[in-house]
Design an enzyme around this catalytic site. Structure first.
Site, short mmCIF file in Angstrom:
data_model
loop_
_atom_site.label_atom_id
_atom_site.label_comp_id
_atom_site.label_asym_id
_atom_site.label_seq_id
_atom_site.Cartn_x
_atom_site.Cartn_y
_atom_site.Cartn_z
NE ARG A 28 19.53 -44.75 56.76
CZ ARG A 28 20.30 -45.41 55.94
NH1 ARG A 28 20.23 -46.72 55.88
NH2 ARG A 28 21.17 -44.79 55.18
CE LYS A 81 17.02 -40.02 52.63
NZ LYS A 81 18.04 -40.85 52.00
CG ASN A 82 17.81 -38.53 48.97
OD1 ASN A 82 18.33 -38.85 50.05
ND2 ASN A 82 17.06 -39.37 48.27
NE ARG A 109 22.33 -47.30 46.92
CZ ARG A 109 21.82 -46.40 47.77
NH1 ARG A 109 21.35 -46.81 48.92
NH2 ARG A 109 21.81 -45.13 47.46
CB CYS A 124 23.17 -51.31 49.98
SG CYS A 124 21.74 -50.28 50.17
CG ASP A 167 14.30 -42.87 46.60
OD1 ASP A 167 14.82 -44.01 46.54
OD2 ASP A 167 14.97 -41.82 46.60
N1 EPU Z 1 25.19 -46.74 39.85
C1 EPU Z 1 26.23 -47.35 39.22
N2 EPU Z 1 27.50 -46.92 39.47
C2 EPU Z 1 27.76 -45.90 40.31
C3 EPU Z 1 26.70 -45.26 40.96
C4 EPU Z 1 25.40 -45.70 40.70
O1 EPU Z 1 26.02 -48.29 38.44
O2 EPU Z 1 28.94 -45.56 40.47
C5 EPU Z 1 23.82 -47.20 39.61
C6 EPU Z 1 23.11 -47.64 40.88
O3 EPU Z 1 23.42 -48.97 41.21
C7 EPU Z 1 21.66 -47.45 40.52
C8 EPU Z 1 21.71 -46.23 39.63
O4 EPU Z 1 23.07 -46.11 39.17
O5 EPU Z 1 21.21 -48.53 39.76
C9 EPU Z 1 21.31 -44.97 40.30
O6 EPU Z 1 22.00 -44.80 41.52
P1 EPU Z 1 22.45 -43.38 42.03
O7 EPU Z 1 23.93 -43.30 42.04
O8 EPU Z 1 21.71 -42.33 41.30
O9 EPU Z 1 21.96 -43.44 43.54
P2 EPU Z 1 22.59 -42.60 44.69
O10 EPU Z 1 23.05 -41.31 44.17
O11 EPU Z 1 23.56 -43.43 45.46
C10 EPU Z 1 20.39 -41.36 45.36
C11 EPU Z 1 19.49 -41.30 46.55
C12 EPU Z 1 18.72 -42.61 46.68
C13 EPU Z 1 17.93 -42.82 45.40
C14 EPU Z 1 18.87 -42.81 44.18
C15 EPU Z 1 18.15 -42.93 42.87
C16 EPU Z 1 20.71 -39.84 48.02
C17 EPU Z 1 21.39 -39.65 49.31
N3 EPU Z 1 20.27 -41.07 47.75
O12 EPU Z 1 21.31 -42.40 45.62
O13 EPU Z 1 17.82 -42.43 47.77
O14 EPU Z 1 17.25 -44.04 45.45
O15 EPU Z 1 19.63 -41.58 44.17
O16 EPU Z 1 17.27 -41.89 42.70
O17 EPU Z 1 20.51 -38.90 47.29
C18 EPU Z 1 16.41 -43.09 49.50
O18 EPU Z 1 16.30 -41.89 49.80
O19 EPU Z 1 15.65 -43.98 49.97
C19 EPU Z 1 17.44 -43.49 48.55
C20 EPU Z 1 17.91 -44.73 48.45
#
Ligand code: EPU
Length: 420
Positions: A399, A22-23, A121, A116, A307
């Site tokens: 999801r 998915k991701n 996030r 969230c 995850d």
């Molecule tokens: N973060 C910041 N600032 C930002 C963005 C992120 O501080 O602008 C922090 C977040 O709060 C978190 C960390 O950085 O503490 C990592 O977050 P990241 O941005 O990597 O998460 P994401 O890209 O929004 C993806 C996956 C998530 C998964 C995370 C971490 C997708 C669609 N989602 O989210 O997947 O947990 O990376 O590996 O790719 C799931 O599938 O259940 C899921 C939540």
């Protein structure tokens, strides 16, 4: 709304095939906006988040067709630049449309992701990265509005308080493919899903190196073309089913599990006394039920993935000894803890750490999931608990897991979906 009726099940056995990630599919579908040409994306999981992404693409004027697990994306009529709130509010990952919209249309309006359930996030890294490439960004009536006549390559640092960001890296990478000159992303996320996106972009004609490391270089090109790309197997689904096999004292061949994507998970499971062997195109997981408590800390890749934290927590509830499960990515991602406790688990929470004392057995109960991975963890607990478990909140599970209960049923689990 659906619920799962789960009965205590014996050891899982047999073979299971892992779906596409998915991701990885979500940003790859967004990347299809970077060209006018048709792209064909294979091995796409038909889960609600991915369906939501295809619906957003359609609102933007893109023609999307599904044929089994292959999605064809034709953006020749793509003129939209506003992602609709009704769909974006269903899925935070929609934020990864910002980069492609900006690169192709010179403007993008994407509703700010709201609160969230797994905790804060923030998205400041996405905005910082796109601003560095020359975008002007404002927040208007709850929407992020980004504008840029031209994007210009530059050096962007994407290190946040919790390390790198997967989707911020994806956003900057996508925008930079069509920017003038070279972009260097420092502290880039190294997750396999980022590498998959980079491979897809490269197949579309993008010029980049370093993906898979924390320094990615992208040389902008004037146009990208369509491609055919196959999404990598879902390492979180693979890990979830491996944990299910271990908890049930089972022996399961997990086809499509990629050892290099699951290094930290394999290491922890082995430490917990689970036998894992390579298989042609997958991994074989076997357990005699004597599970040991292990400590786990979630970290960006190649660390243990957040995850899979809920699922390994469920496993620790029936393992011998005391384990500490520490969240370094989402310190609030513990909604499953109270529900596991209702099933007889002994867990206390100390800040971002769950302290789990293994018990002899869990007892089935009605439980409610409030997020995707927590739902999977509760389902696994239900399979090894006495009597029946009634799992509510299955829409969260849908999801991100494709045919979850069918795959488990074929391995011998007793888990049934009913309309409540
Ligand atoms: N973060 C910041 N600032 C930002 C963005 C992120 O501080 O602008 C922090 C977040 O709060 C978190 C960390 O950085 O503490 C990592 O977050 P990241 O941005 O990597 O998460 P994401 O890209 O929004 C993806 C996956 C998530 C998964 C995370 C971490 C997708 C669609 N989602 O989210 O997947 O947990 O990376 O590996 O790719 C799931 O599938 O259940 C899921 C939540």
């Amino acid at each position: 709304m659906d619920i799962f009726l789960i009965e205590h099940s014996g050891p899982l056995s047999g073979s299971v095939e892992i779906s596409g990630a998915k991701n990885a599919a979500l940003p790859v579908l967004a990347a299809c906006l970077l060209t006018d040409d048709e792209s064909v994306i294979e091995h796409v999981p038909r889960v609600t988040d991915v369906v939501t992404m295809t619906e957003i693409l359609q609102v933007l004027g893109v023609t999307v067709g599904w044929d089994d697990e292959t999605v064809t994306v034709r953006p020749d009529q793509f003129t939209g630049w506003t992602a609709p709130y009704e769909l974006v509010s269903l899925m935070r990952a929609s934020v990864c449309l910002l980069g492609p919209l900006l690169a192709r249309q010179g403007r993008a309006r994407v509703p700010m992701p709201g609160g969230c359930v797994i905790g804060q996030r923030p998205i400041e890294l996405h905005l910082k990265g796109l601003e560095a490439l020359g975008a002007t960004i404002t927040v208007e009536h709850g929407d992020i509005v980004a504008r840029a006549e031209r994007l210009r390559g530059t050096t962007v640092q994407l290190d946040g308080a919790h390390g790198s960001s997967v989707l911020a890296t994806a956003n900057v990478m996508m925008a930079a493919t069509l920017a003038d000159g070279e972009t260097v992303i420092e502290h880039a996320a190294r997750e396999p899903e980022v590498v998959d996106l980079a491979n897809c972009l490269t197949a579309m004609g993008a010029k980049m190196t370093g993906h898979g490391s924390s320094l990615i270089r992208i040389e902008g090109v004037s146009r990208l073309h369509g491609t055919r790309h196959r999404i990598i197997p879902d390492r979180v689904e693979a890990g979830t089913l491996m944990i299910a096999a271990a908890m049930s004292r089972g022996a399961v061949n997990v086809h499509g599990a990629v050892a290099e994507h699951l290094g930290a998970v394999v290491e922890k499971l082995r430490e917990a006394h689970v036998k894992i062997e390579p298989l042609d195109g997958g991994l074989r997981v076997q357990s005699d039920g004597n599970l040991n408590a292990v400590d786990v800390t979630t970290l960006p890749f190649p660390g243990f993935p957040t995850d899979l934290q809920a699922q390994i927590t469920a496993m620790m509830t029936i393992s011998q000894g005391v384990s500490l499960l520490t969240e370094k990515i989402y310190p609030e991602r513990f909604m499953h803890v109270a529900e596991l406790s209702r099933m007889g688990a002994q867990i206390t929470r100390e800040g971002a750490t769950a302290v789990v004392k293994g018990v002899e057995r869990l007892s089935g109960a009605p439980v409610v999931a409030s997020d995707l991975r927590g739902a999977a963890a509760l389902a696994l607990a239900g399979l090894v608990a006495d009597n029946h478990t009634e799992l509510h909140g299955v829409e969260h599970l849908d999801r991100g897991y494709e045919r979850f209960e069918q795959k488990l049923t074929r391995l011998g689990a007793s888990i049934r979906r009913v309309r409540s």
